[in-house]
Design an enzyme around this catalytic site. Sequence first.
Site, PDB file in Angstrom:
ATOM      1  N   GLN A   1      23.867   3.566 -31.762  1.00 46.85           N
ATOM      2  CA  GLN A   1      25.030   2.890 -31.165  1.00 46.85           C
ATOM      3  C   GLN A   1      25.962   3.890 -30.498  1.00 46.85           C
ATOM      4  O   GLN A   1      26.306   4.920 -31.084  1.00 46.85           O
ATOM      5  CB  GLN A   1      25.769   2.083 -32.241  1.00 46.85           C
ATOM      6  CG  GLN A   1      26.930   1.245 -31.722  1.00 46.85           C
ATOM      7  CD  GLN A   1      26.483   0.087 -30.834  1.00 46.85           C
ATOM      8  OE1 GLN A   1      25.363  -0.420 -30.931  1.00 46.85           O
ATOM      9  NE2 GLN A   1      27.351  -0.347 -29.927  1.00 46.85           N
TER      10      GLN A   1
ATOM     11  N   ASP B   1      16.630   0.420 -26.240  1.00 48.94           N
ATOM     12  CA  ASP B   1      17.758   0.403 -25.301  1.00 48.94           C
ATOM     13  C   ASP B   1      17.297   0.720 -23.872  1.00 48.94           C
ATOM     14  O   ASP B   1      18.034   0.502 -22.912  1.00 48.94           O
ATOM     15  CB  ASP B   1      18.791   1.472 -25.699  1.00 48.94           C
ATOM     16  CG  ASP B   1      19.949   0.912 -26.521  1.00 48.94           C
ATOM     17  OD1 ASP B   1      20.323  -0.258 -26.304  1.00 48.94           O
ATOM     18  OD2 ASP B   1      20.492   1.665 -27.350  1.00 48.94           O
TER      19      ASP B   1
ATOM     20  N   LYS C   1      24.021  -7.464 -33.970  1.00 50.43           N
ATOM     21  CA  LYS C   1      22.601  -7.162 -33.713  1.00 50.43           C
ATOM     22  C   LYS C   1      21.767  -7.398 -34.963  1.00 50.43           C
ATOM     23  O   LYS C   1      20.679  -7.960 -34.911  1.00 50.43           O
ATOM     24  CB  LYS C   1      22.463  -5.703 -33.244  1.00 50.43           C
ATOM     25  CG  LYS C   1      22.996  -5.482 -31.825  1.00 50.43           C
ATOM     26  CD  LYS C   1      23.135  -4.003 -31.470  1.00 50.43           C
ATOM     27  CE  LYS C   1      23.813  -3.867 -30.106  1.00 50.43           C
ATOM     28  NZ  LYS C   1      24.168  -2.474 -29.762  1.00 50.43           N
TER      29      LYS C   1
HETATM   30  N1  GUN Z   1      27.366   0.514 -26.966  1.00 50.28           N
HETATM   31  C1  GUN Z   1      27.764  -0.459 -26.122  1.00 50.28           C
HETATM   32  N2  GUN Z   1      26.684  -1.045 -25.564  1.00 50.28           N
HETATM   33  C2  GUN Z   1      25.604  -0.422 -26.052  1.00 50.28           C
HETATM   34  C3  GUN Z   1      24.200  -0.596 -25.873  1.00 50.28           C
HETATM   35  O1  GUN Z   1      23.721  -1.429 -25.111  1.00 50.28           O
HETATM   36  N3  GUN Z   1      23.391   0.232 -26.608  1.00 50.28           N
HETATM   37  C4  GUN Z   1      23.898   1.174 -27.425  1.00 50.28           C
HETATM   38  N4  GUN Z   1      23.018   1.945 -28.090  1.00 50.28           N
HETATM   39  N5  GUN Z   1      25.180   1.353 -27.638  1.00 50.28           N
HETATM   40  C5  GUN Z   1      26.029   0.555 -26.948  1.00 50.28           C
END
Ligand code: GUN
Length: 293
Positions: free
Chosen positions: A98, A121, A54
Site C-alpha cells: 500500500q 497493482d 480490499k
Molecule cells: N494507494 C492509493 N492507491 C493505491 C493503489 O492502487 N495501489 C497501492 N498499492 N497503493 C495505493
Amino acid sequence: MTARILDGKAISQQIQQELALEVVRLREQTGVTPKLVAVLTGDDPASQVYVRNKERACQRVGMQGVVHRLPAETSQAELLALVGKLNADAAVHGILVQLPLPRGLDATPILDGIDPAKDVDCFHPQNVGLLAQGRPRFLPCTPHGVQQILFRSGLPTAGKRVVIVGRSDIVGKPLALLLAARTSPFGPEYANATVTLAHSRTPELAEVTRGAEIVVAAAGQPELVTGEMLTPGATVIDVGVNRVGDKLVGDVEFASASRVAGAITPVPGGVGPLTIAMLLGNTLTAARLAAGL
Ligand code: GUN
C-alpha cells in the site's frame, strides 16, 4: 441538460458477482483459492480504510485476503525481506504494498522487488513494459476500472477524442496506453481513441478539454475540471479523491460539470469501487497463471 450519472458502485457489485462465480469455478477445477496479501506500513488513516476495504472485498468474492500491518519505523531491509518471503510463498498469488510508504522508505526498490507474476497493482516495470507493448499480463486497476465503466455504460471510445488530465504512473500514463491501444478486453470499440495526455503544465487546459468527447480527470487537484471546460454532452470520468475539510470531492466540480456533460461519474461511488474490483480480477488472473491455466 442534466448528465446521466454513471453508478460505479453498481457496476463494481455486478463485476464482483461475476468474479465470485469464477472463484468457485477455479476452486472446482484446481482446488486453489486465490490469495491476496496487502502490506500496510505505518498508520496513514486513508490507507487503513483502503486496505480494510480490499480485505473485505476479497472475502466477499470468496478469495483469501490477508493484511500484514507493519509499524512506521519499519526499515527498508525489513520491508524488502517481507516482500521476498511473500514472493517465495506459493500460496500467495497477489502482493500489494500500500502506498504512500512512511517517510524514510523508498517505494521504488520495494515495488521492483515484487515478483512480477504476483504484481496485481501492475506497477512492476516488466508489467508496465508488457502493457506498453500491447501484451499485458495484468491490467492496471484504476485505468481498467475506467474502461469497465465506459464499456458497461455503452460508451465506446473508438474514434473519440479523449483528454486525460494528469500524467501519473498509476492512472494517467497507463490509461493513455489502454485507450490508445488497438484493442481491449472489451474489443476494439473500447480502445482506438485519439488520446491527449494533459497535465499541470498544459497551457490553455480549458481549450484542450473542450475539444474532447471524453474527459478523464486524474490530476489530484480538487474540482479542477469545471462545466465551462467541457463541450456539451461530453462524458466525464472523475478519478480524483480529495479530502477537503470533512468532505470527499473529486477532480471535477460536479455541480457545474453535470449541467454540461452527457454522462458523469460521481465521487464517491464512481471510479473508486471499480479499482477494488479490478484488483480482485488481477488476483484471480495471478492464481490462474500460477495454476498453469
Ligand atoms: N494507494 C492509493 N492507491 C493505491 C493503489 O492502487 N495501489 C497501492 N498499492 N497503493 C495505493
